[in-house]
Design an enzyme around this catalytic site. Structure first.
Site, mmCIF file in Angstrom:
data_model
loop_
_atom_site.group_PDB
_atom_site.id
_atom_site.type_symbol
_atom_site.label_atom_id
_atom_site.label_comp_id
_atom_site.label_asym_id
_atom_site.label_seq_id
_atom_site.Cartn_x
_atom_site.Cartn_y
_atom_site.Cartn_z
ATOM 1 N N SER A 173 1.138 -1.097 -0.006
ATOM 2 C CA SER A 173 0.054 0.094 -0.145
ATOM 3 C C SER A 173 1.044 1.349 -0.018
ATOM 4 O O SER A 173 2.072 1.241 0.396
ATOM 5 C CB SER A 173 -0.996 0.040 1.251
ATOM 6 O OG SER A 173 -1.464 1.296 1.347
ATOM 7 N N TYR A 186 -2.537 -0.952 10.245
ATOM 8 C CA TYR A 186 -2.352 -1.488 9.020
ATOM 9 C C TYR A 186 -1.277 -0.605 8.273
ATOM 10 O O TYR A 186 -0.544 -1.332 7.544
ATOM 11 C CB TYR A 186 -3.564 -0.560 8.329
ATOM 12 C CG TYR A 186 -3.478 -0.766 6.822
ATOM 13 C CD1 TYR A 186 -4.159 -2.019 6.252
ATOM 14 C CD2 TYR A 186 -3.412 0.399 5.735
ATOM 15 C CE1 TYR A 186 -4.238 -2.094 4.833
ATOM 16 C CE2 TYR A 186 -3.301 0.206 4.534
ATOM 17 C CZ TYR A 186 -3.988 -1.058 4.176
ATOM 18 O OH TYR A 186 -4.015 -1.365 2.577
#
Length: 301
Positions: A173, A186
């Site tokens: 990501s 995350y």
């Protein structure tokens, strides 16, 4: 210190040469490799990026091994892949559990064969500050987003090493390069995923297994519903089809790192060069927002 400076000066001609070479290559279309007949395993293939990636490999006549915790989702993906003319095998696997991964890997080797392209795509996200993020949520984030990458790679890499042929894809990501408030678990797990990709790439080179390629995907917010109401001045929320198109192009041209949009790459450079006070202003300008649970309350609230 003097020795290091001299070594850097000696490397300067190579820096200029390789920079020019990279610039020229920008204007030369890269040859795409064939993935027909390759056994491709995709985790988290029951929806979103994993599902669309499976469809693209199916169109290219790969043999699909599809993993997901959602039985209905993974069977729907497999059925569509078969309609596209590919052989597809669906397995219900909980990627937060190491033994579940190893057990499913044994079945794959017995029933399908040796995986030659591994796409570690499964992921989870909890949007909350650290106070509101429950301990089991933190544990699951790391189990799925990074530890599973170790277990799948350990399961399928030996056959790739033996044949000096394969490809390991890490779906990370933009949050693996740039931190964002209320995505602490995350982002931490995705930083680890980027480190996993880089470490694996270096290790394969050190072991002279140059036939095994690696690719890491680092996109901004994607319109898959995992994060509610995302918005940022980096650009519009990405559509899954756009991301998968660039992912497939990166895999087929054996690109090591894929940033979507490219401004993510520029931000990673900026963060390493500019002073902290400027970066604070830049973060405000980028203005990343999404729905999150805030557990901490300031006094008086």
């Amino acid at each position: 210190m003097l020795r290091l400076v001299l070594d850097c000066l000696l490397l300067l001609p190579f820096l200029i040469l390789f920079t020019l070479e990279s610039f020229v290559k920008l204007f030369i279309p890269k040859k795409r490799k064939s993935v027909a007949g390759e056994i491709v395993l995709i985790t988290g293939a029951g929806h979103g990026i994993g599902r669309l990636t499976a469809y693209e490999f199916a169109k290219r006549k790969s043999k699909l091994v599809l993993w997901d915790i959602n039985k209905n989702g993974i069977e729907e993906t497999a059925e569509e892949c078969r309609k596209l003319g590919a052989r597809a095998h669906a397995f219900v696997v909980d990627c937060s559990k190491r033994e579940d991964i190893y057990s499913a890997a044994k079945k794959v080797k017995t029933e399908v064969g040796d995986v030659s392209i591994l796409v570690n795509n499964a992921g989870v996200v909890f949007t909350a500050d650290i106070m509101a993020t429950q301990d089991p949520q933190i544990e699951r984030t790391f189990e799925v987003n990074i530890l599973a990458h170790f277990w799948t790679t350990k399961a399928f890499l030996p056959a790739m090493m033996k044949n000096n042929h394969g490809h390991i894809v890490t779906v990370a990501s933009a949050g693996g390069h740039i931190t964002v408030p209320f995505l602490m678990a995350y982002c931490s797990s995705k930083f680890a995923a980027v480190g996993f990709h880089r470490g694996l790439t270096e290790e394969l080179e050190a072991l002279e297994r140059t036939g095994i390629k690696t690719t890491c995907l680092c996109p901004n917010f994607i319109n898959t519903g995992f994060i509610k109401n995302p918005r940022t001045n980096l650009g519009p929320t990405l559509e899954p089809e756009e991301v998968v198109d660039k992912l497939m192009n990166g895999i087929l041209t054996e690109k090591k790192m894929i940033y979507i949009p490219f401004s993510v790459c520029l931000l990673t450079i900026v963060e390493r060069i500019f002073p902290e006070r400027f970066l604070k202003l830049l973060r405000r300008r980028i203005n990343i927002k999404f729905d999150a649970v805030i557990g901490y309350k300031a006094k008086g609230q």
